[in-house]
Design an enzyme around this catalytic site. Structure first.
Site, PDB file in Angstrom:
ATOM      1  N   MET A  34       0.827  -1.207   0.000  1.00  0.00           N
ATOM      2  CA  MET A  34       0.000   0.000   0.000  1.00  0.00           C
ATOM      3  C   MET A  34       0.865   1.263   0.000  1.00  0.00           C
ATOM      4  O   MET A  34       1.835   1.354   0.744  1.00  0.00           O
ATOM      5  CB  MET A  34      -0.860  -0.044   1.265  1.00  0.00           C
ATOM      6  CG  MET A  34      -1.654   1.167   1.571  1.00  0.00           C
ATOM      7  SD  MET A  34      -2.743   0.793   2.973  1.00  0.00           S
ATOM      8  CE  MET A  34      -2.052   1.820   4.230  1.00  0.00           C
ATOM      9  N   SER A 108       3.711  -6.810   1.943  1.00  0.00           N
ATOM     10  CA  SER A 108       2.558  -6.352   2.685  1.00  0.00           C
ATOM     11  C   SER A 108       1.266  -6.796   1.994  1.00  0.00           C
ATOM     12  O   SER A 108       1.122  -7.980   1.688  1.00  0.00           O
ATOM     13  CB  SER A 108       2.667  -4.837   2.850  1.00  0.00           C
ATOM     14  OG  SER A 108       1.860  -4.395   3.898  1.00  0.00           O
ATOM     15  N   GLN A 109       0.336  -5.875   1.693  1.00  0.00           N
ATOM     16  CA  GLN A 109      -0.944  -6.314   1.124  1.00  0.00           C
ATOM     17  C   GLN A 109      -0.762  -7.066  -0.207  1.00  0.00           C
ATOM     18  O   GLN A 109      -1.585  -7.908  -0.571  1.00  0.00           O
ATOM     19  CB  GLN A 109      -1.935  -5.154   0.952  1.00  0.00           C
ATOM     20  CG  GLN A 109      -1.617  -4.177  -0.163  1.00  0.00           C
ATOM     21  CD  GLN A 109      -2.627  -3.013  -0.270  1.00  0.00           C
ATOM     22  OE1 GLN A 109      -3.414  -2.773   0.633  1.00  0.00           O
ATOM     23  NE2 GLN A 109      -2.585  -2.280  -1.372  1.00  0.00           N
ATOM     24  N   ASP A 226       6.706  -4.881  14.079  1.00  0.00           N
ATOM     25  CA  ASP A 226       5.925  -4.187  13.058  1.00  0.00           C
ATOM     26  C   ASP A 226       4.983  -3.163  13.709  1.00  0.00           C
ATOM     27  O   ASP A 226       4.165  -3.526  14.550  1.00  0.00           O
ATOM     28  CB  ASP A 226       5.102  -5.237  12.285  1.00  0.00           C
ATOM     29  CG  ASP A 226       4.641  -4.732  10.938  1.00  0.00           C
ATOM     30  OD1 ASP A 226       4.232  -3.561  10.863  1.00  0.00           O
ATOM     31  OD2 ASP A 226       4.685  -5.513   9.976  1.00  0.00           O
ATOM     32  N   HIS A 282       8.004  -3.054   9.948  1.00  0.00           N
ATOM     33  CA  HIS A 282       7.388  -3.533   8.713  1.00  0.00           C
ATOM     34  C   HIS A 282       8.342  -3.496   7.518  1.00  0.00           C
ATOM     35  O   HIS A 282       8.865  -2.439   7.176  1.00  0.00           O
ATOM     36  CB  HIS A 282       6.167  -2.657   8.427  1.00  0.00           C
ATOM     37  CG  HIS A 282       5.210  -3.271   7.458  1.00  0.00           C
ATOM     38  ND1 HIS A 282       4.646  -4.504   7.651  1.00  0.00           N
ATOM     39  CD2 HIS A 282       4.722  -2.817   6.277  1.00  0.00           C
ATOM     40  CE1 HIS A 282       3.838  -4.779   6.638  1.00  0.00           C
ATOM     41  NE2 HIS A 282       3.864  -3.780   5.796  1.00  0.00           N
TER      42      HIS A 282
END
Ligand SMILES: *[C@@H]1O[C@H](CO)[C@@H](O)[C@H](O)[C@H]1NC(C)=O
Length: 300
Positions: A34, A108-109, A226, A282
């Protein structure tokens, strides 16, 4: 005579081509997170270049959803995830370099989106899937946004806290589609347009399970410190125990696993589901760590 000579020539060519192909490293598909885009020179573009250096001859395709980098970033917030996955499947199918199969790395996403590609689009086959800080059981909180901080982040966060399962928000916001409110499991299962579907929450889609089971390896990387994903256990397919948002359950204690709704139990029992952890925020990992733990073991 001529016939035999051309026959020999053809077979020599065929053998050479076959040998050359066998010698090529497996190509790699990337999907960004994102607020990022396919080719940002400070993030994914840089990472792709490192991969090409560390795996000589490898072909890397960083997915771009949209006609340019700006569209790609915006689509990471606003294009229906199902549509993004469909586009990704088409891009992958059309790329002649990927037709014999490929490895995939999600950021991530991008990790849960690539898992949807594995579950919905088995051809060409995804061989190994590496999930870097993916949110496979969704998120219940977006404390920070990804680098580079994007203007939409704060808006997204506020909207989700109150209205995640409203149909209009679901349709509009990507992050709502993997928003998982453990205090409203029923609303999540019925309202989530993306995550509840790929996680076989309401019904078991046998194709999803069978296709995920085709992976050689599914590698889940969790970032122990994270600050952008809540709860962090989602990076290992864990989540809050239903009905509250304090106690977290590891994957093995969730219904998803116990009922083997997605094939994860079979993957684990056959030694193909791997849980890796990194101390850090993250997506903060070093090139050395990545080479040692991922490249050497799964990508070479
Ligand atoms: C990161 O998390 C790990 C595991 O929870 C912990 O042992 C470590 O101290 C943390 N590191 C930092 C810098 O907070």
């Amino acid at each position: 005579m001529l016939f035999f000579r051309s026959l020999a020539f053809c077979c020599a060519l065929w053998l050479t081509a076959d040998w050359a192909l066998a010698d090529q490293p497996t190509p790699i598909v990337l999907w960004h997170g994102m607020g990022d885009s396919c080719c940002n020179p400070y993030s994914l573009g840089y990472f792709a270049k490192e991969l090409e250096e560390d795996i000589p001859g490898v072909y890397v395709h960083s997915l771009r959803i949209g006609n340019n980098f700006a569209e790609d970033t915006e689509n990471g917030f606003f294009m229906r995830v199902d549509k993004q996955v469909q586009k990704a499947c088409m891009i992958i199918k059309k790329d002649p370099n990927l037709k014999a199969g490929y490895n995939a790395i999600g950021f991530s996403q991008g990790s849960q989106f690539l898992r949807a590609v594995a579950q919905r689009c088995p051809d060409p086959p995804m061989l190994n899937l590496v999930s870097l800080g993916g949110q496979h059981q969704g998120v219940y909180g977006l404390p920070h946004c990804l680098y580079p901080t994007h203007k939409w982040c704060d808006f997204v966060r506020r909207a989700l806290n109150y209205l995640a399962y409203e149909s209009v928000i679901q349709k509009m916001l990507v992050q709502a589609q993997y928003w998982h409110n453990p205090t409203r499991e029923d609303e999540y299962k019925h309202g989530s347009l993306f995550l509840a579907d790929i996680n076989n929450e309401l019904v078991i889609n046998a194709d999803y399970k069978n296709n995920l089971l085709k992976l050689k390896n599914f590698v889940l990387v969790r970032f122990n410190n994270d600050t952008m994903v809540e709860p962090i256990s989602s990076e290992w397919f864990g989540f809050y125990k239903p009905g509250q948002a304090l106690i977290e359950l590891p994957l093995e204690l969730t219904d998803l696993y116990k009922q083997d709704r997605l094939g994860l139990k079979q993957l684990k029992e056959s030694g193909r589901l791997h849980f890796l952890q990194v101390n850090g925020d993250h997506l903060k990992f070093s090139r050395e760590w990545f080479n040692k733990e991922i490249t050497e073991k799964y990508l070479k």
